[in-house]
Design a protein around this motif. Structure first.
Motif, PDB file in Angstrom:
ATOM      1  N   LYS A  72      56.586  60.662  76.354  1.00  0.00           N
ATOM      2  CA  LYS A  72      56.117  61.419  75.200  1.00  0.00           C
ATOM      3  C   LYS A  72      55.430  60.464  74.234  1.00  0.00           C
ATOM      4  O   LYS A  72      56.063  59.854  73.378  1.00  0.00           O
ATOM      5  N   ILE A  73      54.096  60.344  74.407  1.00  0.00           N
ATOM      6  CA  ILE A  73      53.305  59.397  73.618  1.00  0.00           C
ATOM      7  C   ILE A  73      52.277  60.179  72.811  1.00  0.00           C
ATOM      8  O   ILE A  73      51.655  61.112  73.320  1.00  0.00           O
ATOM      9  N   ASP A  74      52.112  59.785  71.556  1.00  0.00           N
ATOM     10  CA  ASP A  74      51.136  60.477  70.722  1.00  0.00           C
ATOM     11  C   ASP A  74      49.724  60.235  71.243  1.00  0.00           C
ATOM     12  O   ASP A  74      49.453  59.280  71.981  1.00  0.00           O
ATOM     13  N   GLU A  75      48.821  61.112  70.858  1.00  0.00           N
ATOM     14  CA  GLU A  75      47.449  61.110  71.376  1.00  0.00           C
ATOM     15  C   GLU A  75      46.715  59.797  71.075  1.00  0.00           C
ATOM     16  O   GLU A  75      46.000  59.273  71.930  1.00  0.00           O
ATOM     17  N   GLU A  76      46.904  59.272  69.882  1.00  0.00           N
ATOM     18  CA  GLU A  76      46.218  58.043  69.493  1.00  0.00           C
ATOM     19  C   GLU A  76      46.671  56.855  70.352  1.00  0.00           C
ATOM     20  O   GLU A  76      45.843  56.081  70.838  1.00  0.00           O
TER      21      GLU A  76
END
Length: 356
Positions: free
Chosen positions: A182-186
């Motif tokens: 679960k990694i943010d888009e940036e």
């Protein structure tokens, strides 16, 4: 009446009670952590150890396409650049600059010619190269935990995400089991760009493992002709508006600095355009046809290009050559010290003869 000892004990108990209340308030006031993998924010220094830096010492342009504003100081001072701080004593900096002048003036004729300056620029650039090599050894050890002399993309990915504040053990376990992260888009966008760079640094035969030399190319593309080409492609991709893989002047000067909201911002934008126009027309566009090709930009970006070093030497001399003899005397360098060192030296003329 309460004794002094009893009073102090009571006061201490009250302090502990208040402290406990404040701690509870602090805990409940903190925002919830949305990621179970997140830890405390990474220290910027640790993150920079494994991320390719945007700024490359001795290279005329940053990786993001901005001009390197410190280039002249970097190729004139080399590792001594840190010594010329704004708060340093002008008298001390003046003496340092005099010593540098005597080193550049190898024929001891009290003036510096283009060839002498070219030799000096190449020497200082090589200093930056060697410094990057030494730093890379330390950074490679940081991302090669098993010490086998090779780093896989997954090993690097774990270290990178750990530097961004994720839990290293949990990330490593999830990658090992091919579980979703679960990694943010940036962060994911940065990872995708790094993966492209990783593949480019993987010399034939490709095995997706980087040794120490390949890792150096990954962090410092100026050390590899192939990676230098890749960096040029990235810059042109970001600036090229019509997709012809070339740059016009309008494309080169249109990279936005920020929104113009007041006169100060307008002045910044005007300076931006002026600097980039001059660099495009006078230096990058070698054949002056109004178009910069990948080949031209690559030659411009190559820090060990001797022809570029000679041109740079001539330009640096021209900036301070007040008597127009195509050489630099000590008085001229001292007068234009801010250009060469970033440090403005006062009373240069009064002290030059008595100290040198």
């Amino acid at each position: 009446m309460m004794s002094r000892q009893a009073f102090l004990c009571s006061l201490g108990s009250l302090y502990l009670s208040l402290l406990f209340v404040f701690l509870l308030m602090d805990v409940y006031a903190r925002p919830a952590n949305n990621s179970a993998l997140k830890e405390k924010p990474a220290d910027n220094k640790d993150e920079n150890e494994i991320l390719p830096p945007d700024h490359l010492n001795g290279v005329k342009m940053e990786m993001d396409g901005h001009l390197n504003k410190e280039f002249h100081q970097e190729v004139f001072l080399g590792k001594e650049m840190e010594e010329f701080e704004e708060d340093s004593e002008p008298r001390k900096n003046r003496k340092k600059l005099m010593v540098i002048f005597s080193k550049v003036d190898i024929n001891n004729d009290k003036k510096i010619g283009a060839k002498e300056m070219q030799r000096w620029i190449m020497e200082k650039t090589d200093e930056h190269f060697q410094e990057a090599v030494e730093e890379n050894k330390m950074h490679f050890r940081a991302v090669d935990p098993d010490g086998d002399g090779h780093v896989s993309w997954d090993e690097y990915k774990v270290k990178f995400l750990a530097s961004k504040g994720f839990n290293e053990k949990e990330i490593a376990e999830k990658i090992k089991n091919n579980e979703e992260l679960k990694i943010d888009e940036e962060t994911q966008e940065v990872l995708d760009n790094l993966k492209d760079r990783w593949y480019q640094a993987d010399n034939p035969p490709p095995d997706l493992l980087l040794n120490e030399e390949e890792f150096l190319s990954f962090l410092h593309p100026e050390h590899s002709r192939g990676m230098l080409k890749f960096m040029v492609k990235e810059i042109i991709r970001d600036l090229d508006q019509d997709g012809d893989k070339k740059l016009t002047l309008s494309e080169f000067i249109s990279l936005p600095v920020g929104t113009v909201e007041n006169q100060q911002a307008q002045d910044i934008d005007d300076d931006w355009v002026k600097d980039r126009r001059k660099e495009f027309e006078d230096v990058i566009d070698a054949n002056h046809d109004g178009i910069v090709t990948m080949e031209e930009l690559e030659e411009y970006m190559d820090p060990m290009n001797e022809y570029n070093a000679l041109n740079e030497a001539k330009q640096m001399i021209a900036v301070a050559d007040e008597n127009q003899n195509h050489h630099l005397e000590l008085e001229e360098i001292l007068k234009y010290s801010e250009y060469f060192t970033g440090s403005k030296l006062m009373d240069y003329a009064r002290n030059v003869h008595e100290e040198f």
